[in-house]
Design an enzyme around this catalytic site. Structure first.
Site, PDB file in Angstrom:
ATOM      1  N   LYS A  36      33.310   8.061 -32.403  1.00  0.00           N
ATOM      2  CA  LYS A  36      32.447   8.116 -33.588  1.00  0.00           C
ATOM      3  C   LYS A  36      31.352   7.063 -33.477  1.00  0.00           C
ATOM      4  CE  LYS A  36      35.319   4.953 -36.307  1.00  0.00           C
ATOM      5  NZ  LYS A  36      36.003   4.703 -37.583  1.00  0.00           N
ATOM      6  N   TYR A 263       8.619 -18.222 -36.690  1.00  0.00           N
ATOM      7  CA  TYR A 263       8.518 -18.275 -38.153  1.00  0.00           C
ATOM      8  C   TYR A 263       9.347 -19.414 -38.718  1.00  0.00           C
ATOM      9  CZ  TYR A 263       6.262 -13.677 -38.439  1.00  0.00           C
ATOM     10  OH  TYR A 263       5.397 -12.622 -38.336  1.00  0.00           O
TER      11      TYR A 263
END
Length: 374
Positions: A36, A263
């Site tokens: 999955k 940043y």
């Protein structure tokens, strides 16, 4: 189209992992591999054929898209959906022979009505809740409710299962108690269950740590990809990681001591150095939480990620590597030379688990080419 970042999936390692773990099972025990979530980010289209070639008995999926892919690949083995379903999606998947998980009387009634409507009983596994709380018949009501489910004409009961919530924890006493209770409940219900019922409970952690829990079938997930279910679960050294993630250096700049990087200016150089820019960031699954905490491998050397990871760029200090050049490979996950950056290492940096790292980085599959190593 040229892409600088690639997922490398080692099919040889995957097949070897399956073989190694299968050797821990009795000859009568079936092996269900959990594919999955796009095979935990590793690529369902690539791993499903490899699993089938390795002789697995069943494949566990979650969504109809996954079921359709497996059938389009021509893989005939059993498909088991490892979550509750609604009649609409079950109706869509009827032609693919998906076996459903049923954990409530309401769901069972709805699916039975669909099975009657289609004149084809729907194969189901009855889920019992031993403590995870998200799905399954609870102990206080399960015998009565399962007896009622057994009488529904639109269902064909093929399995009884549950899922350990704590088999990857250091202390196994809870899991052993849950296993014992599950066995007792199943034994009590045997008179109302089909004789050929398939009993399964063991996930990767239980496969490796609780051989008594193997029963008729096991569900092998994270360990098949060469990743440990948790730090306390020991893995055979022959079981190897299947995924690596490699990108390329885009740019290298000389940057002076004291300069800030990224940043928020969260990192300042303590010496003159060189900063490499990599074309990957949190939009590609390389988490912002890795900022200033992990390394990448360049020319066999660990190079620290410095400054905050941006949406599509990551900065790395390469000042200690002579002759480093744009275009050089940078390994974000995996090995290079004698060095390794593991999914567990990245998970610790981000305060999460290796499952999430694989699934997130695996999203690159949808944007970049996949290199398959046979």
């Amino acid at each position: 189209m040229h892409h600088h970042t690639r997922i490398c999936i080692n099919l040889r390692a995957y097949k070897n992992n399956l073989k190694k773990i299968a050797s821990l099972l009795s000859p009568a025990c079936r092996l269900c591999v959990v594919l999955k979530a796009d095979a935990y980010g590793h690529g369902l289209k690539q791993l499903a054929p490899a699993a089938h070639a390795a002789g697995v008995d069943a494949i566990a999926i979650a969504d109809n898209e996954e079921a359709e892919i497996v059938r389009q690949l021509g893989i005939p083995c059993s498909l088991i959906r490892l979550r509750p379903s609604i009649p609409e999606e079950v109706e869509e998947s009827l032609g693919w022979g998906v076996q459903e998980i049923v954990g409530s009387l309401d769901q069972a009634v709805s699916l039975s009505e669909l099975g009657q409507k289609k004149h084809s009983p729907i194969p189901v596994h009855l889920a019992m809740d031993v403590g995870i709380g998200r799905m399954g018949f609870s102990y206080s009501h399960q015998k009565d409710q399962i007896a009622r489910v057994r009488q529904l004409p639109g269902l064909r009961i093929v399995g009884v299962m549950t899922h350990f919530p704590c088999a990857d924890e250091e202390e196994l006493s809870v899991s052993k108690e849950q296993w014992s209770r599950f066995n007792q409940e199943v034994e009590c219900m045997k008179p109302i269950l089909p004789e050929d019922i398939v009993i399964h409970i063991a996930n990767s952690a239980a496969i490796l740590r609780m051989p008594e829990s193997h029963h008729h079938m096991v569900r092998l997930g994270i360990a098949s990809y060469g990743l440990s279910p948790s730090p306390v679960v020991s893995m055979d050294p022959d079981i190897q990681p299947v995924m690596s993630v490699v990108t390329q250096i885009m740019q290298i700049r000389d940057v002076a001591k004291g300069s800030a990087i990224g940043y928020g200016m969260t990192y300042r150089l303590d010496r003159d150095s060189r900063i490499a820019v990599l074309p990957i960031g949190y939009a590609n699954g390389y988490l912002r939480a890795f900022s200033n905490k992990t390394d990448v491998l360049i020319r066999g050397t660990r190079c620290p990620v410095v400054g905050r990871i941006s949406m599509n760029m990551t900065t790395v200090d390469v000042g200690r590597i002579p002759d480093v050049q744009p275009g050089d490979d940078a390994v974000l996950l995996g090995s290079q030379g004698a060095q390794c950056v593991s999914a567990d290492e990245l998970a610790r940096c981000a305060g999460t688990i290796n499952y999430e790292i694989a699934c997130l980085l695996g999203n690159i599959n949808r944007e970049y080419r996949i290199t398959i190593e046979h």
